[in-house]
Scaffold this motif. Structure first.
Motif, mmCIF file in Angstrom:
data_model
loop_
_atom_site.group_PDB
_atom_site.id
_atom_site.type_symbol
_atom_site.label_atom_id
_atom_site.label_comp_id
_atom_site.label_asym_id
_atom_site.label_seq_id
_atom_site.Cartn_x
_atom_site.Cartn_y
_atom_site.Cartn_z
ATOM 1 N N THR A 24 0.705 -1.173 0.442
ATOM 2 C CA THR A 24 -0.044 -0.034 0.079
ATOM 3 C C THR A 24 0.918 1.399 0.062
ATOM 4 N N THR A 38 3.830 1.548 -1.342
ATOM 5 C CA THR A 38 4.394 1.631 -2.566
ATOM 6 C C THR A 38 3.408 2.419 -3.592
ATOM 7 N N ALA A 39 2.006 1.778 -3.604
ATOM 8 C CA ALA A 39 0.998 2.370 -4.302
ATOM 9 C C ALA A 39 0.985 3.951 -4.054
ATOM 10 N N PHE A 41 3.601 5.908 -5.697
ATOM 11 C CA PHE A 41 3.330 5.901 -7.212
ATOM 12 C C PHE A 41 2.434 7.122 -7.493
ATOM 13 N N SER A 42 1.325 7.496 -6.795
ATOM 14 C CA SER A 42 0.856 8.839 -6.938
ATOM 15 C C SER A 42 1.746 9.874 -6.956
ATOM 16 N N ALA A 63 -4.086 1.241 -13.690
ATOM 17 C CA ALA A 63 -4.455 2.156 -12.652
ATOM 18 C C ALA A 63 -5.173 1.372 -11.487
ATOM 19 N N LEU A 83 -3.033 0.144 -8.494
ATOM 20 C CA LEU A 83 -2.394 1.172 -7.747
ATOM 21 C C LEU A 83 -3.484 1.963 -7.158
ATOM 22 N N GLY A 84 -4.326 2.383 -7.736
ATOM 23 C CA GLY A 84 -5.304 3.163 -7.010
ATOM 24 C C GLY A 84 -5.978 2.586 -5.719
ATOM 25 N N CYS A 105 -3.658 2.387 -3.011
ATOM 26 C CA CYS A 105 -3.206 3.824 -2.416
ATOM 27 C C CYS A 105 -4.610 4.390 -1.862
ATOM 28 N N SER A 165 -3.710 5.915 -17.782
ATOM 29 C CA SER A 165 -3.527 5.240 -16.351
ATOM 30 C C SER A 165 -3.378 6.461 -15.309
ATOM 31 N N LEU A 218 -5.895 7.652 -12.184
ATOM 32 C CA LEU A 218 -5.395 7.207 -10.903
ATOM 33 C C LEU A 218 -6.218 8.107 -9.940
#
Lengths: 289, 284
Positions: A12, A14-15, A18-19, B77, B80-81, B84, B142, B146
């Motif tokens: 989580t 790492t994700a 990424f943003s 995406a 990752l989304g 996150c 992507s 996001l």
């Protein structure tokens, strides 16, 4: 088991990284390609220069002032359409419509937000522009006026749905107190509910501004594209975004024209970033959980 | 007293009028695209490749291109989304990092689409040497998808009652187990709705793929990730701005626009239907 827990947390994190990386990637790439321009011309000449002749053989000129003014004018024009209609729709949906009417009215406004910008552009270019040209007897309908209408229609749902949220968040007690004091329902709306929701409403207008100034396809297709200060609302204009979209294809990687288009993108990024930041921090105040 | 009564009526009427103008503009808009596009649409329009330099034939490659661009970008995406959003909602430490991530997401959500296009061109096309290709376009889109996915997922996670999490923890489950087995499944329908909305948004974008993936004309379908693709939104744009046979190209543009509208609005109405259905059958 501990390992699994740690791995999950790691994923989580790492994700989330990424943003962050995506934003830094955008900033880095746009500014890295754009900033070398200022070795050749000064920032002042770039922003306040009024001559845009990027492909002139001997003395190309890269002043974006008129493009910037074009962007601001078309954004203001769009807001002049979108603010009354969007806010009016929001008040209607949130305060006036019966629950059943609301179920119909809300999707109508949401539908506007789902339409792709290129279809708006097509409509503006092929339907609205000829109509405007015939109506007012102009040389071209591709002008500030037509663009403002289409762009206004695009921004409208943003303003409407965010204002509606703001109105819905006004405590019920305020309305009831006002009505109990003998105010009519319109007086309650105009003097109690809307003022109480003003932060959110101003925030929504700012977000609409950010969206309108960054919109590309509509202005590319409908604005006409001449880099000048319009003398009337029926003159054609050339905003920042459409300049990038229209000219990037002609450039060679690394030449001045290429760099100046990235510099324009950097300028746009700064404008939208500041607008959105102000909207978020000052007016919308993200709820702290 | 009479004046107040009059103001009450006229004020409310004015608001209703503003809404009616809005609705009217939408109907004029949809009506004119529909009436001009519907005559063009036929099975061969959807299933054939363009012919005679874009003036005849169908738009099949553009539909396929848009399908792949959208699918790939959402597939990139989505994980990752979601992760996150899990980080933001379920962990959220340290605070300074969370604030930075939130600022990043809000910034991403406000970046003009043309800047995504330039970013994709500078990074994926040139720096990573992926050239103008399906994969460059999908990666660019992507990044655009996001923030949409993160925001909707986080809202979905928030809508899961805290009791669920607490019950799971009380039974001795670890946090990750709780999230995977309890929170995510409960939030799944809402996440799905958000993803579908993102699909509609991504499929209609033009500016981000202009310099990263799209080509005006391609007879063949994309065979690999490194092929250029046709895409519906770019196709519409190119038909009305390039080429010389406007009288033949414009009707195709309307037809393509109608197909794109059907796709995008169809996808959005699925999302609305799911949301409506869920609200009715809500179990908590």
């Amino acid at each position: 088991m501990q390992v699994r827990e740690k791995a999950f947390v790691g994923i989580t994190h790492t994700a989330a990284l990424f943003s962050l990386a995506a934003v830094f990637g955008i900033i880095f790439s746009v500014f890295r390609e754009g900033i070398p321009l200022f070795c050749t011309i000064s920032i002042g000449d770039f922003i306040f220069g009024s001559a845009w002749y990027p492909t002139h053989a001997e003395t190309p000129q890269f002043g974006v002032l008129y493009l910037l003014i074009g962007s601001l004018l078309v954004t203001l024009g769009a807001l002049m359409i979108a603010v009354p209609l969007g806010l009016g729709s929001a008040i209607f949906i949130s305060e006036i419509a019966t629950p059943r009417l609301k179920e119909i009215a809300k999707p109508i406004v949401e539908l506007l937000a789902a339409i792709p910008s290129v279809v708006y552009g097509l409509f503006g270019m092929m339907v609205l522009a000829p109509f405007v040209r015939e109506l007012i007897n102009l040389n071209t309908g591709l002008n500030l006026f037509s663009t403002s209408i289409i762009l206004g229609l695009m921004v409208l749902p943003i303003i409407s749905s965010m204002s509606e949220d703001a109105l819905a968040n006004v405590p019920k007690q305020l309305r009831e107190a006002s009505l109990a004091l003998g105010a009519t329902s319109w007086e309650t709306i105009a003097k109690v509910v809307v003022p109480a929701a003003r932060r959110g409403i101003v925030g929504s207008v700012l977000q609409g501004f950010g969206r309108a100034i960054g919109e590309t396809m509509v202005v590319l297709m409908v604005a006409g594209g001449s880099a000048q200060i319009p003398k009337s609302i029926f003159d054609s204009i050339r905003p920042l975004t459409s300049t990038i979209a229209a000219e990037m294809g002609e450039t060679v990687i690394g030449d001045l024209h290429y760099r100046v288009l990235f510099a324009i993108a950097g300028l746009l990024f700064i404008i939208t970033f500041v607008i959105n930041l102000v909207a978020d921090l000052v007016f919308l105040k993200r709820k702290v959980k | 007293m009479k004046l107040r009564y009059l103001a009450n009526i006229s004020g409310k009427l004015l608001m209703a009028l503003l809404f009616i103008i809005t609705a009217l503009m939408l109907f004029i808009f949809l009506g004119s695209i529909f009436s001009r596009g519907i005559g063009v649409i036929s099975w061969s329009f959807i299933s054939e490749t363009p012919r005679s330099g874009m003036t005849e034939g169908g738009i099949f490659p553009a539909i396929v291109g848009t399908f792949w661009l959208t699918l790939l970008s959402i597939l990139i995406a989505l994980p990752l989304g979601i992760f996150c959003a899990i980080y933001l909602f379920c962990y959220g430490k340290p605070m300074w990092f969370v604030n930075m991530v939130r600022l990043a997401i809000n910034t991403l959500a406000g970046v003009p689409s043309i800047i995504y296009g330039l970013f994709g061109m500078a990074v994926f096309v040139n720096m990573f040497s992926l050239d103008v290709s399906l994969i460059s376009g999908a990666l660019t889109l992507s990044v655009l998808a996001l923030p949409l996915i993160i925001n909707t997922t986080e809202e979905a996670l928030q809508s899961v009652p805290a009791d669920f999490t607490e019950a799971s923890i009380a039974l001795g489950a670890q946090k990750s187990t709780t999230i995977i087995r309890v929170v995510l499944p409960s939030a799944l329908p809402n996440i799905l709705t958000g993803v579908i909305i993102s699909i509609g948004r991504v499929a209609g974008e033009t500016a981000p793929i202009m310099f990263t993936a799209a080509t005006f004309y391609s007879r063949k379908l994309p065979n690999s990730l490194s092929d250029e693709v046709m895409a519906l939104p770019y196709h519409i744009f190119a038909l009305v701005t390039e080429g010389s046979k406007a009288t033949q190209q414009v009707p195709i543009a309307y037809g393509s626009a109608l197909v794109l509208l059907f796709l995008v609005l169809g996808v959005s109405s699925i999302a609305i239907a799911i949301r409506y259905h869920m609200r009715r059958n809500k179990q908590w």
